[in-house]
Design a protein around this motif. Structure first.
Motif, PDB file in Angstrom:
ATOM      1  N   ASN A  58      -1.663 -24.921  11.567  1.00  0.00           N
ATOM      2  CA  ASN A  58      -2.506 -25.767  12.424  1.00  0.00           C
ATOM      3  C   ASN A  58      -2.543 -27.225  12.016  1.00  0.00           C
ATOM      4  O   ASN A  58      -2.820 -28.091  12.834  1.00  0.00           O
ATOM      5  CB  ASN A  58      -3.923 -25.191  12.450  1.00  0.00           C
ATOM      6  CG  ASN A  58      -3.933 -23.844  13.128  1.00  0.00           C
ATOM      7  OD1 ASN A  58      -3.825 -23.767  14.344  1.00  0.00           O
ATOM      8  ND2 ASN A  58      -4.014 -22.777  12.352  1.00  0.00           N
ATOM      9  N   ALA A  59      -2.251 -27.507  10.753  1.00  0.00           N
ATOM     10  CA  ALA A  59      -2.246 -28.908  10.329  1.00  0.00           C
ATOM     11  C   ALA A  59      -1.036 -29.636  10.921  1.00  0.00           C
ATOM     12  O   ALA A  59      -1.044 -30.858  11.068  1.00  0.00           O
ATOM     13  CB  ALA A  59      -2.243 -29.009   8.810  1.00  0.00           C
ATOM     14  N   ALA A  60       0.017 -28.867  11.247  1.00  0.00           N
ATOM     15  CA  ALA A  60       1.178 -29.477  11.909  1.00  0.00           C
ATOM     16  C   ALA A  60       0.857 -29.671  13.387  1.00  0.00           C
ATOM     17  O   ALA A  60       1.002 -30.772  13.923  1.00  0.00           O
ATOM     18  CB  ALA A  60       2.411 -28.607  11.738  1.00  0.00           C
ATOM     19  N   ARG A  63       0.255 -42.585  21.667  1.00  0.00           N
ATOM     20  CA  ARG A  63       1.067 -41.373  21.568  1.00  0.00           C
ATOM     21  C   ARG A  63       0.570 -40.438  20.462  1.00  0.00           C
ATOM     22  O   ARG A  63       0.910 -39.279  20.414  1.00  0.00           O
ATOM     23  CB  ARG A  63       2.504 -41.784  21.247  1.00  0.00           C
ATOM     24  CG  ARG A  63       3.528 -41.311  22.193  1.00  0.00           C
ATOM     25  CD  ARG A  63       4.924 -41.806  21.879  1.00  0.00           C
ATOM     26  NE  ARG A  63       5.082 -42.762  20.806  1.00  0.00           N
ATOM     27  CZ  ARG A  63       5.354 -42.445  19.540  1.00  0.00           C
ATOM     28  NH1 ARG A  63       5.458 -41.197  19.159  1.00  0.00           N
ATOM     29  NH2 ARG A  63       5.521 -43.407  18.636  1.00  0.00           N
ATOM     30  N   GLY A  64      -0.173 -40.973  19.521  1.00  0.00           N
ATOM     31  CA  GLY A  64      -0.640 -40.134  18.414  1.00  0.00           C
ATOM     32  C   GLY A  64      -1.017 -40.989  17.219  1.00  0.00           C
ATOM     33  O   GLY A  64      -1.012 -42.238  17.298  1.00  0.00           O
ATOM     34  N   THR A  65      -1.329 -40.344  16.130  1.00  0.00           N
ATOM     35  CA  THR A  65      -1.763 -41.040  14.912  1.00  0.00           C
ATOM     36  C   THR A  65      -0.745 -42.090  14.479  1.00  0.00           C
ATOM     37  O   THR A  65      -1.097 -43.229  14.142  1.00  0.00           O
ATOM     38  CB  THR A  65      -1.948 -40.014  13.770  1.00  0.00           C
ATOM     39  OG1 THR A  65      -2.794 -38.978  14.238  1.00  0.00           O
ATOM     40  CG2 THR A  65      -2.535 -40.658  12.536  1.00  0.00           C
ATOM     41  N   PHE A  82      -6.037 -40.906  15.421  1.00  0.00           N
ATOM     42  CA  PHE A  82      -5.890 -39.442  15.409  1.00  0.00           C
ATOM     43  C   PHE A  82      -5.044 -38.952  16.582  1.00  0.00           C
ATOM     44  O   PHE A  82      -4.731 -39.721  17.490  1.00  0.00           O
ATOM     45  CB  PHE A  82      -7.249 -38.725  15.335  1.00  0.00           C
ATOM     46  CG  PHE A  82      -8.239 -39.046  16.421  1.00  0.00           C
ATOM     47  CD1 PHE A  82      -9.039 -40.176  16.349  1.00  0.00           C
ATOM     48  CD2 PHE A  82      -8.396 -38.191  17.514  1.00  0.00           C
ATOM     49  CE1 PHE A  82      -9.976 -40.456  17.335  1.00  0.00           C
ATOM     50  CE2 PHE A  82      -9.331 -38.464  18.516  1.00  0.00           C
ATOM     51  CZ  PHE A  82     -10.114 -39.600  18.424  1.00  0.00           C
ATOM     52  N   SER A  83      -4.656 -37.671  16.488  1.00  0.00           N
ATOM     53  CA  SER A  83      -3.709 -37.082  17.445  1.00  0.00           C
ATOM     54  C   SER A  83      -4.377 -35.962  18.231  1.00  0.00           C
ATOM     55  O   SER A  83      -5.029 -35.096  17.630  1.00  0.00           O
ATOM     56  CB  SER A  83      -2.518 -36.476  16.699  1.00  0.00           C
ATOM     57  OG  SER A  83      -1.861 -37.440  15.929  1.00  0.00           O
ATOM     58  N   GLY A  84      -4.132 -35.928  19.534  1.00  0.00           N
ATOM     59  CA  GLY A  84      -4.690 -34.862  20.365  1.00  0.00           C
ATOM     60  C   GLY A  84      -4.146 -33.485  20.024  1.00  0.00           C
ATOM     61  O   GLY A  84      -4.869 -32.488  20.068  1.00  0.00           O
ATOM     62  N   HIS A  85      -2.861 -33.416  19.644  1.00  0.00           N
ATOM     63  CA  HIS A  85      -2.236 -32.094  19.503  1.00  0.00           C
ATOM     64  C   HIS A  85      -2.753 -31.302  18.316  1.00  0.00           C
ATOM     65  O   HIS A  85      -2.552 -30.093  18.242  1.00  0.00           O
ATOM     66  CB  HIS A  85      -0.710 -32.237  19.429  1.00  0.00           C
ATOM     67  CG  HIS A  85      -0.195 -32.882  18.181  1.00  0.00           C
ATOM     68  ND1 HIS A  85       0.214 -32.143  17.105  1.00  0.00           N
ATOM     69  CD2 HIS A  85      -0.042 -34.176  17.826  1.00  0.00           C
ATOM     70  CE1 HIS A  85       0.623 -32.971  16.144  1.00  0.00           C
ATOM     71  NE2 HIS A  85       0.468 -34.209  16.556  1.00  0.00           N
ATOM     72  N   LYS A  86      -3.408 -31.975  17.364  1.00  0.00           N
ATOM     73  CA  LYS A  86      -3.953 -31.240  16.215  1.00  0.00           C
ATOM     74  C   LYS A  86      -5.383 -30.778  16.484  1.00  0.00           C
ATOM     75  O   LYS A  86      -6.012 -30.164  15.632  1.00  0.00           O
ATOM     76  CB  LYS A  86      -3.926 -32.131  14.968  1.00  0.00           C
ATOM     77  CG  LYS A  86      -2.503 -32.443  14.487  1.00  0.00           C
ATOM     78  CD  LYS A  86      -2.549 -33.228  13.201  1.00  0.00           C
ATOM     79  CE  LYS A  86      -1.273 -33.991  12.943  1.00  0.00           C
ATOM     80  NZ  LYS A  86      -0.203 -33.176  12.378  1.00  0.00           N
ATOM     81  N   MET A  87      -5.936 -31.125  17.645  1.00  0.00           N
ATOM     82  CA  MET A  87      -7.319 -30.745  17.972  1.00  0.00           C
ATOM     83  C   MET A  87      -7.375 -30.009  19.313  1.00  0.00           C
ATOM     84  O   MET A  87      -8.261 -30.218  20.114  1.00  0.00           O
ATOM     85  CB  MET A  87      -8.235 -31.974  17.952  1.00  0.00           C
ATOM     86  CG  MET A  87      -7.752 -33.147  18.780  1.00  0.00           C
ATOM     87  SD  MET A  87      -8.740 -34.644  18.507  1.00  0.00           S
ATOM     88  CE  MET A  87     -10.288 -34.185  19.314  1.00  0.00           C
TER      89      MET A  87
HETATM   90  N1  PMP Z   1      -1.476 -38.413   9.154  1.00  0.00           N
HETATM   91  C1  PMP Z   1      -1.723 -37.181   8.732  1.00  0.00           C
HETATM   92  C2  PMP Z   1      -2.692 -36.981   7.611  1.00  0.00           C
HETATM   93  C3  PMP Z   1      -1.092 -36.098   9.347  1.00  0.00           C
HETATM   94  O1  PMP Z   1      -1.320 -34.869   8.922  1.00  0.00           O
HETATM   95  C4  PMP Z   1      -0.208 -36.345  10.423  1.00  0.00           C
HETATM   96  C5  PMP Z   1       0.508 -35.203  11.115  1.00  0.00           C
HETATM   97  N2  PMP Z   1       1.160 -34.329  10.264  1.00  0.00           N
HETATM   98  C6  PMP Z   1       0.006 -37.652  10.831  1.00  0.00           C
HETATM   99  C7  PMP Z   1      -0.652 -38.669  10.178  1.00  0.00           C
HETATM  100  C8  PMP Z   1       0.934 -38.008  11.952  1.00  0.00           C
HETATM  101  O2  PMP Z   1       0.476 -37.489  13.147  1.00  0.00           O
HETATM  102  P1  PMP Z   1       1.400 -37.565  14.457  1.00  0.00           P
HETATM  103  O3  PMP Z   1       2.710 -36.929  14.056  1.00  0.00           O
HETATM  104  O4  PMP Z   1       0.664 -36.726  15.456  1.00  0.00           O
HETATM  105  O5  PMP Z   1       1.543 -38.972  14.832  1.00  0.00           O
END
Ligand code: PMP
Length: 410
Positions: free
Chosen positions: A27-29, A90-92, A220-225
Motif C-alpha cells: 500500500n505504500a507503493a 500529477r502527484g507528490t 501528496f498523491s491521490g493514488h496512495k489514499m
Molecule cells: N515521497 C514518498 C515518501 C513516497 O513514498 C513516494 C511514493 N513512493 C513519493 C514521494 C512519490 O510519490 P509519487 O510517485 O506518487 O509522485
C-alpha cells in the motif's frame, strides 16, 4: 470499524493470485480503490465528461462544479484556509518539483542552505540537489538517530540563519518513522526558513492539519489514499503561491493574452496549465469522502494496531532485521526488513507464489539504503482493509521462504 467490511468495498481484493487469496501489502507503493471511487470516475465519464472552466454548456458547468468540488474536499481534508491554496498536480513528485523549480530557483543563492533528511524519497532529494547545483546554495542533512528517528534536537542543530528551505517527509516510506513536523516547522520559521512537507506517506494514514502544523507547502498523491493514479496535490500558503511564477504556461492558466505577452489567472489556476486531470480529481474527492466516512482517527488507529501486531509477530522470526523504531507509536503502517541473507527480491518472489504482495528494492531511497547498510529491503505496508490474519499469513510465508532457502536445516 471492521477491516473485513472495509475490504468488501474493494473489488480487486477478492482476487485469487497464484491460486491463493490475494494478500495485498504494498500500500505504500499504491493503495487499492474502493468501488465508490471507481464508480465516481466511470460515472463522470458516462454522464458528465466535458472540459472544465470554459464550456458555456450544461456538461461543462457540471464538470467544473465536480472538479472544483473535489478541490473543496481536499481543502477541508487537510484543513487549508482557502481552496485557492490547493493546486492539483500529477502527484507528490510533481508537487515538490513545482516548489523547487518555481519558489526555490528564484529565491536561493550562494550562501543559502537547504536542509533535508538522508531518509528522503528521491522525489524529495533530487529536486533539491538540482536547486543547489543551479543556485549555488548548499544542501545539508539532518542527522538521524541509530533507529532512523529524527529528533527535534537534531533538527534544531541543522537549521540556522542560512537555512532557507527545510524539506522533509512527514512519514518515511522505508522506516515508517513519523517526523515531528510541527516542532521542526516552528524552528524553520524562527530562522526565517520555510518548510516543504512530503505528505505522500502521511496524508493517507494520519489526520493532517496544515494550519495546526503551520507548514508552508504540503505535497501528496491521490493514488496512495484510495484515489486514482495521475492526480496529486500541492498545498501552499497563499502568500507564497501568489509570489511564485507558474512553471507551465499555456491554456487555462492565463487571464489575458496579446501577441506581446500574457497575464496569469489567479490562484490556484495559475499553476494548472492545460486541461487538468478532471476525472482524477473527482476520483480523489470520492476517496476523501470514503476516508472521511471511516474517519482518519480510525484509519490511523487501525494502522498503529496492525503495525504493532506485525512488529510483534515479525520479531519472532529468527534472523530478521527490522528497520526503524520498534515502538509502533512512532510509525505509520509499514515495516521494512531483511531476512538473513535472502535477497528481498527472492523473498518477495516466493511470497508472491503464496499470493502475498510486498515490495522489495531500494524504495526510491538509495542514500537511506546506504545508511542502513543494505542494498535493498523488503517492505510490508498496510491499509484500512488489511487484517491481523494477513499479517499471520505474511509471517508464515516468510518462515516458508526461509525453509526454501535452507535456513534452519542442520
Ligand atoms: N515521497 C514518498 C515518501 C513516497 O513514498 C513516494 C511514493 N513512493 C513519493 C514521494 C512519490 O510519490 P509519487 O510517485 O506518487 O509522485
Amino acid at each position: 470499524m471492521n477491516p473485513l467490511s472495509v475490504k468488501a468495498d474493494f473489488p480487486i481484493l477478492t482476487q485469487v493470485v497464484n491460486e491463493r487469496p490475494l494478500v495485498y501489502l504494498d500500500n505504500a507503493a499504491t493503495s487499492q480503490k474502493p468501488q465508490c471511487v471507481i464508480d465516481a470516475v466511470s460515472h463522470y465519464y458516462e454522464t458528465t465528461n466535458s472540459n472544465v472552466h470554459r464550456g458555456v454548456h450544461t456538461l461543462g458547468s457540471q464538470a467544473t462544479d465536480l472538479y472544483e468540488g473535489a478541490r473543496a474536499k481536499v481543502q477541508a481534508f487537510i484543513k487549508a484556509n482557502d481552496a485557492a491554496e490547493i493546486i492539483f498536480t500529477r502527484g507528490t513528485t510533481a508537487s515538490i518539483n513545482i516548489v523547487a523549480s518555481s519558489y526555490a530557483m528564484a529565491q536561493l543563492q550562494v550562501g543559502d542552505e537547504i536542509v533535508i533528511s538522508p531518509a528522503e524519497h528521491h522525489s524529495n532529494l533530487i529536486p533539491w540537489q538540482q536547486v543547489a547545483q543551479q543556485t549555488g546554495a548548499t544542501l545539508t542533512y539532518f542527522e538521524l538517530e541509530v533507529d532512523g528517528r529524527l529528533t527535534v534536537e537534531k533538527a534544531a542543530a541543522a537549521i540556522n540563519k542560512q537555512t532557507k528551505i527545510v524539506a522533509l517527509a512527514q512519514a518515511s516510506n522505508v522506516l515508517g518513522t513519523i517526523n515531528p513536523i510541527k516542532e521542526i516547522a516552528a524552528i524553520a520559521h524562527a530562522n526565517g526558513a520555510i518548510i516543504v512537507v512530503d505528505g505522500a506517506q502521511s496524508v493517507p494514514h494520519l489526520p493532517v492539519d496544515v494550519q495546526e502544523l503551520d507548514i508552508d507547502f504540503l505535497a501528496f498523491s491521490g493514488h496512495k489514499m484510495m484515489g486514482p493514479t495521475g492526480i496529486g496535490v500541492l498545498y501552499g500558503k497563499r502568500a507564497l503561491l501568489e509570489a511564485m511564477d507558474p512553471v507551465e504556461y499555456g491554456g487555462e492558466m492565463i487571464d489575458f493574452v496579446t501577441l506581446e505577452g500574457a497575464t496569469w489567472k489567479e490562484l490556484p489556476w495559475k499553476f494548472e496549465a492545460g486541461t487538468p486531470i478532471i476525472a482524477g480529481a473527482i476520483g480523489l474527492g470520492a476517496a476523501i469522502d470514503y476516508l472521511n466516512t471511516i474517519g482518519m482517527a480510525t484509519v490511523a488507529a487501525h494502522g498503529t494496531e496492525l503495525v504493532a501486531y506485525a512488529l510483534e509477530r515479525l520479531r519472532t522470526i529468527e534472523g530478521i532485521d527490522i528497520h526503524g523504531p520498534l515502538d509502533p507509536q512512532q510509525r505509520t503502517a509499514l515495516v521494512s526488513f531483511n531476512v538473513g541473507d535472502i535477497h528481498p527480491h527472492d523473498l518477495s518472489t516466493v511470497l508472491d507464489e503464496q499470493g502475498i504482495a510486498i515490495r522489495a528494492g531500494h524504495h526510491c531511497a538509495q542514500p537511506l539504503m546506504k545508511w542502513l547498510g543494505a542494498s535493498s529491503t523488503a517492505r510490508a505496508s498496510f491499509y484500512m482493509y488489511n487484517t491481523k490474519a494477513e499479517v499471520d499469513a505474511l509471517v508464515a510465508a516468510i518462515e516458508l521462504t526461509k525453509e526454501y532457502f535452507g535456513y534452519g536445516e542442520a
